[in-house]
Design a protein around this motif. Structure first.
Motif, mmCIF file in Angstrom:
data_model
loop_
_atom_site.group_PDB
_atom_site.id
_atom_site.type_symbol
_atom_site.label_atom_id
_atom_site.label_comp_id
_atom_site.label_asym_id
_atom_site.label_seq_id
_atom_site.Cartn_x
_atom_site.Cartn_y
_atom_site.Cartn_z
ATOM 1 N N ASP A 227 -62.277 -2.265 54.516
ATOM 2 C CA ASP A 227 -60.959 -1.882 54.990
ATOM 3 C C ASP A 227 -61.068 -1.291 56.392
ATOM 4 O O ASP A 227 -62.150 -1.141 56.937
ATOM 5 C CB ASP A 227 -60.258 -0.928 54.022
ATOM 6 C CG ASP A 227 -60.938 0.425 53.921
ATOM 7 O OD1 ASP A 227 -62.008 0.598 54.506
ATOM 8 O OD2 ASP A 227 -60.368 1.316 53.259
ATOM 9 N N LYS A 228 -59.945 -0.951 56.984
ATOM 10 C CA LYS A 228 -59.942 -0.504 58.380
ATOM 11 C C LYS A 228 -60.530 0.882 58.573
ATOM 12 O O LYS A 228 -60.710 1.317 59.695
ATOM 13 C CB LYS A 228 -58.522 -0.553 58.948
ATOM 14 C CG LYS A 228 -57.526 0.344 58.256
ATOM 15 C CD LYS A 228 -56.161 0.150 58.855
ATOM 16 C CE LYS A 228 -55.157 1.051 58.156
ATOM 17 N NZ LYS A 228 -53.815 0.880 58.692
ATOM 18 N N LYS A 229 -60.877 1.565 57.500
ATOM 19 C CA LYS A 229 -61.475 2.899 57.614
ATOM 20 C C LYS A 229 -63.001 2.864 57.608
ATOM 21 O O LYS A 229 -63.637 3.878 57.835
ATOM 22 C CB LYS A 229 -60.963 3.803 56.493
ATOM 23 C CG LYS A 229 -59.485 4.095 56.599
ATOM 24 C CD LYS A 229 -59.004 4.977 55.487
ATOM 25 C CE LYS A 229 -57.501 5.180 55.624
ATOM 26 N NZ LYS A 229 -56.962 6.014 54.566
ATOM 27 N N GLU A 230 -63.568 1.698 57.382
ATOM 28 C CA GLU A 230 -65.033 1.571 57.392
ATOM 29 C C GLU A 230 -65.535 1.844 58.817
ATOM 30 O O GLU A 230 -64.927 1.388 59.789
ATOM 31 C CB GLU A 230 -65.448 0.162 56.971
ATOM 32 C CG GLU A 230 -65.298 -0.108 55.504
ATOM 33 C CD GLU A 230 -66.301 0.645 54.667
ATOM 34 O OE1 GLU A 230 -67.443 0.843 55.102
ATOM 35 O OE2 GLU A 230 -65.915 1.041 53.561
ATOM 36 N N PRO A 231 -66.635 2.575 58.958
ATOM 37 C CA PRO A 231 -67.143 2.900 60.306
ATOM 38 C C PRO A 231 -67.426 1.666 61.166
ATOM 39 O O PRO A 231 -67.150 1.675 62.370
ATOM 40 C CB PRO A 231 -68.425 3.681 60.024
ATOM 41 C CG PRO A 231 -68.266 4.206 58.637
ATOM 42 C CD PRO A 231 -67.405 3.233 57.911
ATOM 43 N N GLU B 294 -65.496 0.943 64.708
ATOM 44 C CA GLU B 294 -66.235 0.721 65.963
ATOM 45 C C GLU B 294 -65.900 -0.637 66.568
ATOM 46 O O GLU B 294 -65.751 -0.771 67.782
ATOM 47 C CB GLU B 294 -67.739 0.842 65.710
ATOM 48 C CG GLU B 294 -68.585 0.698 66.945
ATOM 49 C CD GLU B 294 -68.277 1.730 68.024
ATOM 50 O OE1 GLU B 294 -68.455 1.384 69.212
ATOM 51 O OE2 GLU B 294 -67.857 2.859 67.698
ATOM 52 N N LEU B 295 -65.766 -1.645 65.733
ATOM 53 C CA LEU B 295 -65.393 -2.974 66.208
ATOM 54 C C LEU B 295 -64.017 -2.941 66.878
ATOM 55 O O LEU B 295 -63.834 -3.515 67.959
ATOM 56 C CB LEU B 295 -65.401 -3.971 65.051
ATOM 57 C CG LEU B 295 -64.919 -5.380 65.383
ATOM 58 C CD1 LEU B 295 -65.877 -6.050 66.357
ATOM 59 C CD2 LEU B 295 -64.768 -6.201 64.121
ATOM 60 N N MET B 296 -63.073 -2.271 66.264
ATOM 61 C CA MET B 296 -61.727 -2.176 66.835
ATOM 62 C C MET B 296 -61.745 -1.396 68.152
ATOM 63 O O MET B 296 -61.045 -1.753 69.104
ATOM 64 C CB MET B 296 -60.763 -1.522 65.843
ATOM 65 C CG MET B 296 -60.570 -2.320 64.562
ATOM 66 S SD MET B 296 -60.059 -4.015 64.863
ATOM 67 C CE MET B 296 -58.357 -3.762 65.240
ATOM 68 N N ARG B 297 -62.567 -0.356 68.229
ATOM 69 C CA ARG B 297 -62.703 0.414 69.463
ATOM 70 C C ARG B 297 -63.265 -0.467 70.587
ATOM 71 O O ARG B 297 -62.777 -0.434 71.724
ATOM 72 C CB ARG B 297 -63.617 1.610 69.209
ATOM 73 C CG ARG B 297 -63.086 2.889 69.796
ATOM 74 C CD ARG B 297 -64.016 4.059 69.554
ATOM 75 N NE ARG B 297 -63.563 4.759 68.357
ATOM 76 C CZ ARG B 297 -64.335 5.254 67.417
ATOM 77 N NH1 ARG B 297 -65.634 5.166 67.514
ATOM 78 N NH2 ARG B 297 -63.830 5.875 66.366
ATOM 79 N N CYS B 298 -64.272 -1.260 70.258
ATOM 80 C CA CYS B 298 -64.864 -2.165 71.255
ATOM 81 C C CYS B 298 -63.852 -3.209 71.712
ATOM 82 O O CYS B 298 -63.785 -3.545 72.901
ATOM 83 C CB CYS B 298 -66.091 -2.862 70.679
ATOM 84 S SG CYS B 298 -67.518 -1.802 70.515
ATOM 85 N N MET B 299 -63.077 -3.719 70.781
ATOM 86 C CA MET B 299 -62.061 -4.709 71.146
ATOM 87 C C MET B 299 -61.000 -4.102 72.049
ATOM 88 O O MET B 299 -60.561 -4.742 73.006
ATOM 89 C CB MET B 299 -61.440 -5.301 69.875
ATOM 90 C CG MET B 299 -62.399 -6.215 69.125
ATOM 91 S SD MET B 299 -61.746 -6.837 67.580
ATOM 92 C CE MET B 299 -60.404 -7.843 68.130
#
Length: 103
Positions: free
Chosen positions: A7-11, A15-20
């Motif tokens: 889910d979107k709370k997994e570290p 981190e992937l969303m932050r990089c994107m």
């Protein structure tokens, strides 16, 4: 077969969303500053040139009418070649006494 639900709370997803997000911001900033060239020449609109020279768009129109500024008119769109404007500015630049050769 084992299934893993992320889910979107997994570290790793966070981190992937932050990089994107960082990548999108970097690409957006490149898009603002990058301008396509035509045969190696960069062309500017009247809005870009007026911001660059810090004069009004009306002044640009007056300079065009007076034949001071070189420009291209394509289907009602006015474009200025950056190198031609730079040459015009360099030709009109006044030299200081230190730069002039005194006889």
């Amino acid at each position: 077969m084992n299934s893993i639900f992320l889910d979107k709370k997994e570290p790793c997803i966070v981190e992937l969303m932050r990089c994107m997000d960082r990548t999108i911001k970097a690409l957006d900033s490149l898009g603002d500053s990058a301008c396509p060239t035509f045969y190696g020449k960069r062309f500017m609109t009247d809005r870009e040139l007026s911001a660059w020279l810090k004069i009004s768009r009306r002044s640009l129109q007056e300079y065009r009418t007076a034949g001071i500024l070189p420009y291209y008119l394509i289907y009602g769109k006015v474009l200025y070649c950056e190198s031609e404007i730079e040459q015009l500015l360099e030709a009109g630049r006044r030299r200081t006494l230190d730069q002039m050769e005194l006889l």
